[in-house]
Design an enzyme around this catalytic site. Structure first.
Site, PDB file in Angstrom:
ATOM      1  N   GLU A   1     -29.221  64.019 -15.171  1.00  0.00           N
ATOM      2  CA  GLU A   1     -29.992  63.313 -14.108  1.00  0.00           C
ATOM      3  C   GLU A   1     -29.249  61.942 -13.611  1.00  0.00           C
ATOM      4  OE1 GLU A   1     -34.468  61.215 -13.641  1.00  0.00           O
ATOM      5  OE2 GLU A   1     -33.578  61.480 -15.786  1.00  0.00           O
TER       6      GLU A   1
ATOM      7  N   LYS B   1     -38.014  65.287  -8.182  1.00  0.00           N
ATOM      8  CA  LYS B   1     -38.726  65.068  -9.526  1.00  0.00           C
ATOM      9  C   LYS B   1     -40.196  64.805  -9.330  1.00  0.00           C
ATOM     10  CE  LYS B   1     -38.131  61.916 -13.330  1.00  0.00           C
ATOM     11  NZ  LYS B   1     -37.255  60.726 -13.926  1.00  0.00           N
TER      12      LYS B   1
ATOM     13  N   CYS C   1     -36.188  65.655 -15.653  1.00  0.00           N
ATOM     14  CA  CYS C   1     -36.423  64.724 -16.948  1.00  0.00           C
ATOM     15  C   CYS C   1     -37.706  64.784 -17.361  1.00  0.00           C
ATOM     16  CB  CYS C   1     -35.845  63.443 -16.520  1.00  0.00           C
ATOM     17  SG  CYS C   1     -35.800  62.129 -17.813  1.00  0.00           S
TER      18      CYS C   1
END
Length: 383
Positions: free
Chosen positions: A118, A195, A232
């Site tokens: 990330e 995300k 993540c």
């Protein structure tokens, strides 16, 4: 102390031998995977550039009507090259050079799809809550210097590259987004995935910089299979994993940046569980090292202010839909994990366990539709 432990695997190999070690690996990893040959050229490059290389293979049962769906993926984890107070351009260029070297090694290993951690082009500075200079690391997902470099490498090595960056979206008010750019092996930008879930815990103050993504759960059809990216914190949300499976993903990458004091007990479980529940391969990638910042910041927990996030513990691994997984990369070193997989295993796992057939989506669609209503009452039965 925890930052000094190389890996669980190194501790096992040091203290357990022979058949007993094989049995421990079977219990921990589902089965002992076949090792994949690492070319001498790659071994020498890894020694000279100081990064680890491991390579394994997942096998599927041979079928009569379908040829093997063999593909090789590469996972890259790394520390920062320069201190966080070095000039921004120098930091980015140093990381470009570092990752370029490791991508070259991946190409020599025959990797078809590679993914970095990330926000790989910058320090994970979102703990500081400072806007400057960190927002200067943001760049266009379509035309930024990192994407241009990755396009060159993708075309040179005939490789799909997943490049998670801090995005500056000029077309929508110059907002920031936590974004993975997917670059085809032809060199074309195939698309991007943002995300979906943003943490608000401990030092993870990311909503100071960007909010939840708006790209949904895209699956990218590549020459080497159907892939998706669950960035993540999204790994903590089973519904997030589920939607990539519903959309047909065969491999889901989870580029991350997470520290030992917060999440290490969860790390070996979540991506592996997602692979089982959704009958696809998962690739969990975490950065390495401890990153220090000039100004102190606090976690809002009453503890003293500090200048570092904690130890990013690496330990990147791949899990298969049959519940098996690779050993992890180091907790302390840069590394490349090369994994050969037969995508036929996805359907074979579905046929064996029937998780998709017994999923009952209509049941949960009805229940969730009720649960999001303001007048919802939980289904609790009392005497």
């Amino acid at each position: 102390m925890s930052a000094e432990i190389e890996s669980i695997e190194s501790l096992l190999e040091k203290n357990i031998k022979g058949e007993e070690l094989s049995e421990v690996r079977r219990i921990l990893y589902g089965k002992e995977l076949k090792s994949v040959h690492i070319p001498d050229k790659v071994t020498q490059l890894a020694i000279s550039k100081d990064f680890e290389v491991k390579a394994y293979a997942f096998e599927a049962t041979p079928e009569q009507l379908r040829p093997p769906g063999t593909v090789r993926v590469g996972l890259i984890q790394n520390k920062l090259v320069l201190p966080t107070d070095a000039p921004i351009k120098a930091q980015i260029e140093a990381l470009h050079q570092r990752i370029g070297d490791i991508i070259q090694a991946a190409a020599e290993c025959g990797v078809n799809i590679v993914c970095m951690q990330e926000a790989w082009t910058m320090p994970f500075a979102f703990c500081t809550r400072e806007k400057h200079p960190w927002t200067e690391f943001a760049e266009s997902a379509e035309t930024g210097p990192t994407t241009k470099l990755m396009q060159e490498l993708a075309q040179r090595y005939n490789m799909v590259i997943i490049s998670p960056i801090l995005e500056r979206d000029d077309a929508h008010g110059e907002i920031l987004a936590n974004t993975a750019v997917v670059i085809s092996n032809t060199g074309a930008v195939l698309g991007k995935s943002r995300k979906n879930h943003i943490p608000r815990t401990g030092d993870f103050n990311e909503s100071t910089y960007y909010l939840e993504g708006n790209t949904g759960h895209p699956v990218f059809q590549t020459q080497f299979g159907k892939i998706a990216i669950n960035i993540c914190y999204g790994r903590h949300h089973p519904q997030n994993w589920m939607m990539y499976g519903i959309n047909g993903a065969e491999i889901v990458f989870n580029p991350s940046a997470t520290v030992g004091s917060l999440s290490e007990p969860m790390w070996p479980i979540e991506a592996r569980n997602a692979a089982i529940a959704n009958s696809y391969f998962t690739c969990a990638i975490n950065r390495v090292g401890t990153e220090y910042f000039a100004n102190e910041f606090s976690s809002g927990d009453g503890k003293p202010a500090h200048k570092d996030f904690g130890h990013f513990y690496g330990s990147s691994y791949v899990a298969a839909p049959d519940g098996s997984r690779t050993p992890g990369l180091s907790r302390t070193r840069d590394g490349l994990l090369v994994v050969e997989m037969d995508l036929n295993l996805c359907r074979q796992a579905k046929d064996k366990w029937n998780f998709r057939m017994t999923q009952r989506l209509e049941l949960y669609a009805e229940s969730l539709t009720k649960a999001v209503r303001p007048d919802y009452q939980p289904q609790v039965i009392k005497e």
